[in-house]
Write a protein that holds these residues in place. Structure first.
Motif, PDB file in Angstrom:
ATOM      1  N   ALA A 194       1.888   2.429  -3.822  1.00  0.00           N
ATOM      2  CA  ALA A 194       3.278   2.801  -4.054  1.00  0.00           C
ATOM      3  C   ALA A 194       4.235   1.744  -3.495  1.00  0.00           C
ATOM      4  O   ALA A 194       5.332   1.575  -3.982  1.00  0.00           O
ATOM      5  CB  ALA A 194       3.566   4.156  -3.434  1.00  0.00           C
ATOM      6  N   GLU A 195       3.798   1.069  -2.467  1.00  0.00           N
ATOM      7  CA  GLU A 195       4.666   0.075  -1.836  1.00  0.00           C
ATOM      8  C   GLU A 195       4.455  -1.281  -2.510  1.00  0.00           C
ATOM      9  O   GLU A 195       3.474  -1.514  -3.177  1.00  0.00           O
ATOM     10  CB  GLU A 195       4.288  -0.055  -0.361  1.00  0.00           C
ATOM     11  CG  GLU A 195       4.450   1.208   0.442  1.00  0.00           C
ATOM     12  CD  GLU A 195       5.889   1.541   0.732  1.00  0.00           C
ATOM     13  OE1 GLU A 195       6.742   0.635   0.586  1.00  0.00           O
ATOM     14  OE2 GLU A 195       6.167   2.693   1.073  1.00  0.00           O
ATOM     15  N   THR A 196       5.373  -2.166  -2.273  1.00  0.00           N
ATOM     16  CA  THR A 196       5.116  -3.516  -2.762  1.00  0.00           C
ATOM     17  C   THR A 196       4.047  -4.115  -1.873  1.00  0.00           C
ATOM     18  O   THR A 196       3.893  -3.738  -0.716  1.00  0.00           O
ATOM     19  CB  THR A 196       6.389  -4.372  -2.680  1.00  0.00           C
ATOM     20  OG1 THR A 196       6.774  -4.418  -1.332  1.00  0.00           O
ATOM     21  CG2 THR A 196       7.487  -3.835  -3.544  1.00  0.00           C
ATOM     22  N   GLU A 197       3.316  -5.047  -2.416  1.00  0.00           N
ATOM     23  CA  GLU A 197       2.166  -5.622  -1.725  1.00  0.00           C
ATOM     24  C   GLU A 197       2.543  -6.188  -0.360  1.00  0.00           C
ATOM     25  O   GLU A 197       1.800  -6.065   0.606  1.00  0.00           O
ATOM     26  CB  GLU A 197       1.589  -6.726  -2.615  1.00  0.00           C
ATOM     27  CG  GLU A 197       0.293  -7.283  -2.112  1.00  0.00           C
ATOM     28  CD  GLU A 197       0.038  -8.659  -2.689  1.00  0.00           C
ATOM     29  OE1 GLU A 197      -0.642  -9.436  -2.018  1.00  0.00           O
ATOM     30  OE2 GLU A 197       0.540  -8.955  -3.796  1.00  0.00           O
ATOM     31  N   ASP A 198       3.721  -6.793  -0.283  1.00  0.00           N
ATOM     32  CA  ASP A 198       4.086  -7.478   0.951  1.00  0.00           C
ATOM     33  C   ASP A 198       4.582  -6.555   2.051  1.00  0.00           C
ATOM     34  O   ASP A 198       4.567  -6.918   3.206  1.00  0.00           O
ATOM     35  CB  ASP A 198       5.161  -8.529   0.653  1.00  0.00           C
ATOM     36  CG  ASP A 198       4.564  -9.680  -0.149  1.00  0.00           C
ATOM     37  OD1 ASP A 198       3.329  -9.795  -0.167  1.00  0.00           O
ATOM     38  OD2 ASP A 198       5.344 -10.423  -0.762  1.00  0.00           O
ATOM     39  N   LYS A 199       5.040  -5.372   1.695  1.00  0.00           N
ATOM     40  CA  LYS A 199       5.643  -4.489   2.702  1.00  0.00           C
ATOM     41  C   LYS A 199       4.595  -3.822   3.590  1.00  0.00           C
ATOM     42  O   LYS A 199       4.739  -3.759   4.801  1.00  0.00           O
ATOM     43  CB  LYS A 199       6.475  -3.392   2.010  1.00  0.00           C
ATOM     44  CG  LYS A 199       7.792  -3.894   1.482  1.00  0.00           C
ATOM     45  CD  LYS A 199       8.852  -3.821   2.548  1.00  0.00           C
ATOM     46  CE  LYS A 199      10.195  -4.291   2.012  1.00  0.00           C
ATOM     47  NZ  LYS A 199      11.125  -4.608   3.092  1.00  0.00           N
ATOM     48  N   LEU A 200       3.567  -3.257   2.956  1.00  0.00           N
ATOM     49  CA  LEU A 200       2.535  -2.562   3.710  1.00  0.00           C
ATOM     50  C   LEU A 200       1.221  -3.318   3.564  1.00  0.00           C
ATOM     51  O   LEU A 200       0.772  -3.581   2.451  1.00  0.00           O
ATOM     52  CB  LEU A 200       2.367  -1.131   3.188  1.00  0.00           C
ATOM     53  CG  LEU A 200       1.330  -0.301   3.949  1.00  0.00           C
ATOM     54  CD1 LEU A 200       1.789  -0.005   5.366  1.00  0.00           C
ATOM     55  CD2 LEU A 200       1.046   0.996   3.215  1.00  0.00           C
ATOM     56  N   GLN A 201       0.659  -3.676   4.685  1.00  0.00           N
ATOM     57  CA  GLN A 201      -0.609  -4.400   4.632  1.00  0.00           C
ATOM     58  C   GLN A 201      -1.671  -3.602   5.364  1.00  0.00           C
ATOM     59  O   GLN A 201      -1.491  -3.234   6.516  1.00  0.00           O
ATOM     60  CB  GLN A 201      -0.433  -5.786   5.260  1.00  0.00           C
ATOM     61  CG  GLN A 201       0.535  -6.628   4.452  1.00  0.00           C
ATOM     62  CD  GLN A 201       0.837  -7.972   5.081  1.00  0.00           C
ATOM     63  OE1 GLN A 201       0.418  -8.257   6.203  1.00  0.00           O
ATOM     64  NE2 GLN A 201       1.581  -8.785   4.356  1.00  0.00           N
TER      65      GLN A 201
END
Lengths: 139, 400
Positions: B25-32
Motif C-alpha cells: 500500500a505504501e510507496t516502495e521508498d517510504k516503508l522498508q
C-alpha cells in the motif's frame, strides 16, 4: 604443459577477483562542477557509505554483474560476500544503507542523466553522454 | 524443540504476512521491510558439560532465530525503525530489540532516540545477525561478557573524513531495566546512568576502534542483600560490603581489523571493572585470521576470558559461638558460588556464500575451561567435566 594450463584454469575459476586484471573501470558522475576528480580511497569511501567532501550519491550494479566484480576487486578491495555482510551489519544496526542497485549498465547511464549528484561505475569504452563526466579511472 | 522452532517461525511468518499488504500500500521508498534468520545445529562431544547451551545431543534451539525490521521514512531526515527478534533460546527474551526514531540532518550526523542495542564491542549491536560476521558463533569468551544488550535512550553518531581517513565518533546515554540470565536464573537488573562513547578510524583496509562504557548497576539479589544486612548487624562491615551487587561497571574496548580480497585479521580486547563485590572484573580478547577463497572463507580464531572476583577473606571468628560459625560457613558458601571463570576457545571454520544473501557455515570450537567453572557463562559443568570439549556446528544465515 597441460597440467599447468589446468591448474591456471582452476586458479582462475576459484578466484574470480584475480581475473579482473585486464579491464578498466571508470567512475562517472552527474555533477555541475566538471572539475571534480576523486582518488581510489574516496571512491571506496563513497561506496562504503563514508563521508565525502562533495554531495554525491553512489549507485551500484547487482551482485552478479561482471562490472561490479571488477569494481569490487580494483576499487573496494573486498569480496562480494564481505561487502554483503558489511551492509547486513550496517542495515540491521540502523547505521548506513547500501548504494541503490540498478539492474544494468544502460539503466545506470539513464539514472545518472536524470539524477544530479549520482555516481556510477562502468567499463571503460562505454560511450558517456553529454552532461556526465568521468571522475575516476582505474586500470 | 521442533515444536518451539515451528511456533516461532509460524508466528514470524504470520507477522510478515500481516505487514505485507501494508508494504504494498505504501510507496516502495517510504516503508522498508527486511529481516534476518539463522538456523544453527550444534553438538557437544562431552556428556558432562554444556557449551553455549549445547549438550551431548544435536540441537537446533540454541541460536536459531528470526528477526524482522521495519523502517518508515517520514522524509530524508526523519525515520522510525522497529526490529523484533524471535529466539529459540529460552534464555533470550523474544520481542522488541530496537524501536527508535532517527534524525539525520546530514550524511555526517545521525541521532537516534528510543530502544537500541548497546555498542559495547564491534558486534554487540549485531550479535543476532550471523550473516554479518564470518564465524558461526562469535568468540564466546569475548562476547559472553556483555550481560545486557539493549538500552533506552539517545545515541548520536558523527562521521567525517580527514585525508582519506574515515573517522567516526559515537556517544550514547540511557538506561537498562530488564532481566539478565546467569546460571539459568532470571535476575532483575537495572542500569542507570548508562553511557559510553566510541571512536573508529578507517583507512584503506585497516580499521581501529576504541570504546568506553559505564553504568550504575543495580542487580536484584535479595538473598545476598539480607545476608549482607545480617553481617553488618554483627559488625562485619568489610564482608557485608563485599556482598553488594550494586555499583559502577566500566567497560573498555580496543579493536584492530585488517582485511583485503584474500585475507582478514580481526581482534578485540576488553576490560570490565566493577565496584560491587558480586560483580566480577573481566579481561578478555580474541584474535582471528581468515582466508578468502571466494565464495568460501576459512578462518581460525583464539579467544580467552579471565573473569575474577575480588573475594574478601572472612573476618568472622570461628569457634566462638554456633551462630558465628554458621555465619562464617554461609559466607564461605556464598563466596564459593561467585567463582572465578577462566576459559579459552579455539575455532576453525568455514563460510560459503551461496547467494548474495544466503551463507552456509561449519565450525568446530575447542573450549577449555580452567580452574573452577562458575556455570554462569557459556561453559557449564554438568558433573565430572574434565574442562575440555569440542563443539561441532552447522548453520545457515539468511538476510532478506
Amino acid at each position: 604443459m597441460k597440467v599447468y594450463s589446468t591448474l591456471l584454469l582452476l586458479f582462475a575459476f576459484c578466484c574470480p577477483h584475480h581475473m579482473a586484471a585486464a579491464e578498466t573501470i571508470i567512475v562517472v558522475a552527474n555533477t555541475s562542477d566538471k572539475s571534480i576528480k576523486l582518488n581510489r580511497q574516496q571512491v571506496r569511501n563513497l561506496y562504503m557509505g563514508g563521508i565525502m567532501p562533495y554531495d554525491l550519491k553512489a549507485i551500484a550494479l547487482p551482485p552478479e554483474n561482471h562490472t561490479r566484480v571488477i569494481f569490487n576487486t580494483k576499487v573496494v578491495g573486498l569480496t562480494e560476500s564481505r561487502i554483503q555482510s558489511y551492509w547486513a551489519q550496517m542495515r540491521f544496526t540502523g547505521r548506513k544503507k547500501a548504494p541503490k542497485e540498478i539492474k544494468n549498465e544502460m539503466s545506470v547511464l539513464e539514472y545518472l542523466q536524470n539524477h544530479e549528484g549520482a555516481v556510477g561505475y562502468l567499463l571503460a569504452g562505454t560511450p558517456i553522454p553529454d552532461g556526465l563526466s568521468v571522475i575516476y579511472t582505474v586500470r | 524443540m521442533t515444536r518451539r522452532l515451528s511456533t516461532l517461525f509460524h508466528t514470524c511468518w504470520l507477522l510478515l504476512l500481516c505487514v505485507a499488504p501494508t508494504l504494498h500500500a505504501e510507496t516502495e521508498d517510504k516503508l522498508q521491510l527486511s529481516g534476518f534468520a539463522r538456523v544453527i545445529l550444534g553438538y557437544l562431544d562431552d556428556e558432562n558439560a554444556e557449551y553455549v547451551g549445547y549438550d551431548n545431543s544435536i540441537s537446533a534451539n540454541q541460536q536459531s532465530l528470526l528477526g524482522l525490521q521495519a523502517e518508515y521514512l517520514f522524509n530524508d531526515e526523519l525515520s522510525v525503525t522497529g526490529q523484533v527478534v524471535g529466539f529459540t533460546d529460552d534464555q533470550r527474551n523474544s520481542g522488541l530489540e530496537w524501536l527508535y526514531i532517527s534524525y539525520s540532518p546530514s550524511n555526517a550526523l545521525q541521532i537516534k532516540l528510543g530502544r537500541q542495542r548497546i555498542p559495547f564491542f564491534n558486534y554487540s549491536d549485531s550479535l543476532d545477525v550471523g550473516f554479518a560476521y564470518p564465524w558461526l558463533t562469535l568468540p564466546q569468551q569475548f562476547y559472553d561478557t556483555a550481560f545486557f544488550s539493549t538500552f533506552d535512550g539517545v545515541l548520536a553518531n558523527y562521521q567525517f573524513a580527514l585525508n582519506d581517513w574515515q573517522i567516526n565518533y559515537e556517544g550514547y546515554w540511557g538506561r537498562f531495566d530488564d532481566k539478565i540470565y546467569l546460571a539459568s536464573e532470571e535476575i532483575n537488573t537495572q542500569v542507570i546512568g548508562l553511557f559510553g562513547f566510541n571512536t573508529s578510524f578507517a583507512y584503506k583496509n585497516l580499521s581501529l576502534r576504541a570504546s568506553y562504557n559505564q553504568g550504575d548497576v543495580n542487580i536484584e539479589q535479595e538473598e545476598a542483600r539480607l545476608f549482607s544486612q545480617q553481617l553488618r548487624q554483627f559488625g562485619f562491615a568489610n564482608n557485608a560490603e563485599w556482598l553488594d551487587a550494586n555499583g559502577l561497571i566500566q567497560f573498555y574496548q580496543l579493536s584492530a581489523n585488517y582485511e583485503n580480497l584474500d585475507y582478514f585479521l580481526r581482534s578485540e580486547v576488553s576490560k570490565m571493572v566493577s565496584d560491587g563485590g558480586l560483580v566480577a572484573d573481566i579481561e578478555s580478547f580474541y584474535i582471528s585470521a581468515g582466508y578468502n577463497f571466494y565464495p568460501y572463507t576459512f578462518y581460525i580464531s583464539y579467544s580467552q576470558k579471565d573473569l575474577h572476583f575480588d573475594h574478601r577473606p572472612s573476618e568472622i571468628p570461628l569457634g566462638v559461638t554456633p551462630e558465628l560459625d554458621f555465619l562464617a560457613a554461609t559466607y564461605a558458601d556464598v563466596i564459593g558460588r561467585f567463582a572465578d571463570d577462566k576459559a579459552t576457545g579455539i575455532k576453525i571454520g568455514s563460510r560459503w556464500d551461496w547467494q548474495p544473501n544466503i551463507a552456509f557455515k561449519a565450525e568446530m570450537t575447542f573450549v577449555e575451561a580452567q580452574d573452577e567453572i562458575s556455570n554462569d557463562y557459556a561453559v557449564k559443568d554438568l558433573g565430572g567435566f574434565d574442562g575440555h570439549a569440542m563443539l561441532y556446528q552447522l548453520g545457515v544465515e539468511w538476510v532478506f
